[in-house]
Scaffold this motif. Sequence first.
Motif, PDB file in Angstrom:
ATOM      1  N   GLN A  75       1.168  -1.426   0.126  1.00 25.88           N
ATOM      2  CA  GLN A  75       0.469   0.060   0.291  1.00 25.88           C
ATOM      3  C   GLN A  75       0.695   1.298   0.218  1.00 25.88           C
ATOM      4  OE1 GLN A  75      -3.058   0.152  -0.511  1.00 25.88           O
ATOM      5  NE2 GLN A  75      -3.046  -1.982  -1.035  1.00 25.88           N
ATOM      6  N   ARG A  76       2.045   1.049   1.052  1.00 24.09           N
ATOM      7  CA  ARG A  76       3.326   2.749   0.532  1.00 24.09           C
ATOM      8  C   ARG A  76       3.690   2.645  -0.647  1.00 24.09           C
ATOM      9  NH1 ARG A  76       5.646   5.649   3.224  1.00 24.09           N
ATOM     10  NH2 ARG A  76       7.561   6.103   3.435  1.00 24.09           N
ATOM     11  N   PHE A  77       3.878   1.615  -1.732  1.00 26.06           N
ATOM     12  CA  PHE A  77       4.514   1.825  -2.571  1.00 26.06           C
ATOM     13  C   PHE A  77       3.036   1.943  -4.149  1.00 26.06           C
ATOM     14  CE2 PHE A  77       4.501   0.157  -7.421  1.00 26.06           C
ATOM     15  CZ  PHE A  77       6.265  -0.127  -7.549  1.00 26.06           C
ATOM     16  N   TYR A 129       8.685  -5.242 -10.421  1.00 27.92           N
ATOM     17  CA  TYR A 129       9.797  -4.740  -9.365  1.00 27.92           C
ATOM     18  C   TYR A 129      10.261  -5.437  -8.781  1.00 27.92           C
ATOM     19  CZ  TYR A 129      12.223  -1.962  -6.150  1.00 27.92           C
ATOM     20  OH  TYR A 129      13.436  -1.019  -5.471  1.00 27.92           O
ATOM     21  N   LYS A 130       9.776  -6.270  -7.992  1.00 28.17           N
ATOM     22  CA  LYS A 130       9.854  -7.211  -7.298  1.00 28.17           C
ATOM     23  C   LYS A 130      11.474  -8.175  -7.938  1.00 28.17           C
ATOM     24  CE  LYS A 130       9.659  -6.137  -2.927  1.00 28.17           C
ATOM     25  NZ  LYS A 130      10.495  -6.118  -1.672  1.00 28.17           N
ATOM     26  N   GLN A 131      10.046  -9.143  -8.950  1.00 27.41           N
ATOM     27  CA  GLN A 131      11.049 -10.158  -9.550  1.00 27.41           C
ATOM     28  C   GLN A 131      12.060  -9.720 -10.112  1.00 27.41           C
ATOM     29  OE1 GLN A 131       9.341 -13.439 -10.389  1.00 27.41           O
ATOM     30  NE2 GLN A 131       8.495 -13.179  -8.788  1.00 27.41           N
ATOM     31  N   PHE A 132      12.359  -8.425 -10.947  1.00 24.71           N
ATOM     32  CA  PHE A 132      13.780  -7.793 -11.793  1.00 24.71           C
ATOM     33  C   PHE A 132      14.880  -7.694 -10.176  1.00 24.71           C
ATOM     34  CE2 PHE A 132      16.246  -3.785 -12.212  1.00 24.71           C
ATOM     35  CZ  PHE A 132      16.480  -3.696 -13.241  1.00 24.71           C
ATOM     36  N   ARG A 133      14.105  -6.798  -8.395  1.00 23.28           N
ATOM     37  CA  ARG A 133      15.425  -6.860  -8.060  1.00 23.28           C
ATOM     38  C   ARG A 133      15.583  -8.017  -7.491  1.00 23.28           C
ATOM     39  NH1 ARG A 133      14.039  -4.088  -2.562  1.00 23.28           N
ATOM     40  NH2 ARG A 133      16.404  -4.719  -2.365  1.00 23.28           N
ATOM     41  N   ALA A 134      15.069  -9.492  -8.010  1.00 22.51           N
ATOM     42  CA  ALA A 134      15.285 -11.102  -7.705  1.00 22.51           C
ATOM     43  C   ALA A 134      16.103 -11.277  -8.641  1.00 22.51           C
ATOM     44  CB  ALA A 134      14.116 -11.658  -7.081  1.00 22.51           C
ATOM     45  N   ARG A 135      16.402 -11.081  -9.875  1.00 22.10           N
ATOM     46  CA  ARG A 135      17.098 -11.400 -10.843  1.00 22.10           C
ATOM     47  C   ARG A 135      18.256 -11.047 -10.982  1.00 22.10           C
ATOM     48  NH1 ARG A 135      12.337 -11.477 -13.390  1.00 22.10           N
ATOM     49  NH2 ARG A 135      12.600  -9.219 -14.599  1.00 22.10           N
ATOM     50  N   ARG A 136      18.699  -9.283 -10.284  1.00 25.40           N
ATOM     51  CA  ARG A 136      19.381  -9.384 -10.319  1.00 25.40           C
ATOM     52  C   ARG A 136      20.001  -9.688  -8.714  1.00 25.40           C
ATOM     53  NH1 ARG A 136      19.383  -2.850 -10.205  1.00 25.40           N
ATOM     54  NH2 ARG A 136      21.323  -3.577  -9.915  1.00 25.40           N
TER      55      ARG A 136
END
Length: 140
Positions: A75-77, A129-136
């Motif tokens: 919700q903050r996002f 966004y979370k998927q992108f960060r996890a892949r990185r």
Amino acid sequence: MKEIPIPFVRSNQVGIVSVLLLAIGLQLPWLIAALWIIQIIGLIFGPKANLFIIAARPFLNGRISSAQTEAAELQRFNNSLGVGFLTFSLLSFMLGWSAAGYIFAGMMGAAALAAILGFCIGCTIYFQYKQFRARRLKRG
């Protein structure tokens, strides 16, 4: 608070849509500025400081204990995205670009309306966004 009851989330979304419908329909950019202030206060101080939630609380107290919840982080996002759109809207008005101001405000209103109807655009962006960060992080 790690979780926010969905009735509180919906009251904020209904407040957003209502104010933006009035602001766009009556061409009152100051209402968009007022909404920006409401959302900034909620972003900084949390849901308990959100004017729409404060106004809805007396009508929702009986439903809160058994209500489903949403993650406060999500919700903050979403609130941050909304504040971003309102900021671009207000900046557009300050630059004399009224059409762009109403378009940015309308985009936020459309996203809030979609969320009320069951599709959270911000949630989709957050997930990607979370998927992108996890892949990185996995790569290195």
